[in-house]
Design a protein around this motif. Structure first.
Motif, PDB file in Angstrom:
ATOM      1  N   LEU A 247     -62.154 -17.490  53.014  1.00 45.07           N
ATOM      2  CA  LEU A 247     -63.584 -17.385  52.751  1.00 45.07           C
ATOM      3  C   LEU A 247     -64.151 -16.091  53.328  1.00 45.07           C
ATOM      4  N   SER A 248     -63.663 -15.706  54.495  1.00 42.62           N
ATOM      5  CA  SER A 248     -64.161 -14.486  55.143  1.00 42.62           C
ATOM      6  C   SER A 248     -63.812 -13.242  54.343  1.00 42.62           C
ATOM      7  N   LEU A 249     -62.623 -13.225  53.717  1.00 46.56           N
ATOM      8  CA  LEU A 249     -62.257 -12.096  52.866  1.00 46.56           C
ATOM      9  C   LEU A 249     -63.216 -11.963  51.692  1.00 46.56           C
ATOM     10  N   ARG A 250     -63.533 -13.091  51.076  1.00 47.99           N
ATOM     11  CA  ARG A 250     -64.467 -13.044  49.948  1.00 47.99           C
ATOM     12  C   ARG A 250     -65.870 -12.653  50.409  1.00 47.99           C
ATOM     13  N   LEU A 251     -66.295 -13.181  51.541  1.00 52.19           N
ATOM     14  CA  LEU A 251     -67.608 -12.797  52.058  1.00 52.19           C
ATOM     15  C   LEU A 251     -67.646 -11.320  52.426  1.00 52.19           C
ATOM     16  N   ALA A 252     -66.558 -10.816  52.982  1.00 55.16           N
ATOM     17  CA  ALA A 252     -66.493  -9.388  53.296  1.00 55.16           C
ATOM     18  C   ALA A 252     -66.639  -8.554  52.025  1.00 55.16           C
ATOM     19  N   SER A 253     -66.016  -9.003  50.934  1.00 58.30           N
ATOM     20  CA  SER A 253     -66.180  -8.319  49.643  1.00 58.30           C
ATOM     21  C   SER A 253     -67.648  -8.306  49.231  1.00 58.30           C
ATOM     22  N   TYR A 254     -68.292  -9.448  49.404  1.00 57.57           N
ATOM     23  CA  TYR A 254     -69.712  -9.563  49.048  1.00 57.57           C
ATOM     24  C   TYR A 254     -70.551  -8.590  49.869  1.00 57.57           C
TER      25      TYR A 254
END
Length: 402
Positions: free
Chosen positions: A320-327
């Motif tokens: 989830l953190s990887l996707r949030l970092a992308s965001y």
């Protein structure tokens, strides 16, 4: 940016479906296997030209058809853009922008931007390095669409170079092929340097956001980080000794701390050195052992690699953190003229415990547009209260106002 209308023709299970959307939170509710993910997959495909579920386009075409069509109306401020993407089974995919003449599919990249969370994201931590390389490259292309050509050029050169190396392994390599391999070394060094340079810059942008996102989702007792490990390493020591015997093995890649300070030209020169050192082993094995196609994005949690050491809950938090970092990286771009991405959470909440559900919901609830799918409404945290759409076999019901 938000998606106002989505229309699919012969995509997956849908002969025809039309969906009207709005800013804010929209939750699509329906039984498992009914087609919710197909809708989200189509939006993600429009943004990246790839599916988060399959590696080829064939499964995207409704069975018995030879093409599928995705149409979308996107709104950014006072402007709207209509995108059409034709997915073909027997020829190149084509796109249209505002009903203009057809263009190459990759010419529409960057117009629709999404960040898609899905159960398949577990492969970002648990899967092999190709999953993490794909994650980086898809984000890279979303931010800088011209890098679709960078990646395509590298893949083309890699294929040609591998064909030459395979012919050597089969005993068909002559002295004349040596000069040809030198030419392909230079082509691959340049293409690889362009891709590596772009990836390294992206990782440096991601790292602080990854740390922040993981802290937001957890109690903060461990710090998350990402380290890019390249097959380029310090090839020669001060005495001019050759690289270690493990050089070039994917499992034995070594971090080069100074790579992010090198220019494309300097990285090109480093690759040419690497190819020279690896040539004997590459000829023996018939494959290219050095290059971005064998690099690794190592995910670290605390002092240990996340892969193999993280618990199930920690693994989910890292994904989830990887996707949030992308965001967050996309939001940085939006502040300088880009577009805030559409957030898609495809059946994610069913995989999370209550604490992680609520934390994730609180983080994403303020996005311009959030699209969520769920089998049952009880899986959706109250922080994501919003418009509901019921998905039924072959289509949707009209949304209820809430």
């Amino acid at each position: 940016m938000y998606l106002e209308k989505l229309s699919l023709t012969d995509f997956r299970s849908y002969a025809q479906v039309d969906l009207t959307l709005a800013p804010g939170v929209t939750v699509l509710v329906g039984s498992n296997g009914i087609g919710k993910t197909n809708l989200m997959e189509a939006i993600g495909y429009l943004a990246t030209l790839s599916s988060h579920r399959v590696s080829s386009d064939a499964p995207l075409l409704r069975f018995g058809t030879d093409r599928a069509l995705i149409r979308a109306k996107l709104v950014r401020g006072e402007q709207s853009t209509v995108l059409e993407l034709e997915i073909n089974g027997s020829r190149a995919n084509r796109g249209r922008i505002n009903r203009s003449n057809p263009v190459r599919a990759r010419d529409i990249l960057g117009i629709c931007q999404t960040v898609l969370f899905a159960p398949e994201d577990l492969a970002l931590v648990k899967g092999d390095p190709s999953n993490r390389r794909r994650f980086l490259d898809e984000l890279l292309v979303s931010l800088v669409p011209r890098h679709a050509a960078t990646r395509s050029d590298y893949d083309r050169v890699l294929k040609q170079r591998n064909a030459l190396l395979k012919s050597a392994r089969a005993g068909k390599f002559t002295s004349g092929h040596e000069a040809t391999l030198d030419v392909w070394d230079h082509h691959m060094a340049r293409a690889g340097a362009e891709l590596l340079h772009a990836r390294l810059e992206l990782v440096e942008r991601l790292r602080p956001h990854l740390k922040n996102a993981y802290a937001q989702l957890t109690d903060g007792s461990k710090e998350a980080d990402a380290i890019y490990r390249s097959t380029i390493q310090d090839l020669l020591d001060d005495d001019g000794a050759a690289a270690p015997a493990g050089f070039g093995d994917e499992a034995g890649v070594v971090q080069s701390e100074d790579l992010d300070r090198l220019s494309v030209d300097e990285l090109t020169a480093r690759y040419i050195q690497a190819f020279a050192l690896a040539r004997r082993r590459e000829l023996e094995r018939g494959i290219s052992l050095v290059g971005p196609h064998r690099d690794e994005l190592e995910l670290v949690l605390g002092e240990a690699p996340a892969k193999g050491y993280a618990s199930h809950g920690e693994t989910w938090s890292m994904c989830l953190s990887l996707r949030l970092a992308s965001y967050y990286v996309m939001l940085d771009d939006a502040r300088t003229g880009g577009s805030a991405p559409i957030l898609i959470l495809d059946d994610v909440f069913a995989e999370l415990d209550i604490q992680r559900r609520r934390k994730l919901a609180a983080i994403v609830s303020g996005a311009e547009q959030v699209l969520v799918t769920a089998a049952v409404e009880a899986d959706i945290p109250e922080e994501l209260d919003g418009r509901r759409v019921t998905v039924v076999p072959g289509g949707i019901d009209e949304p209820e106002s809430r």
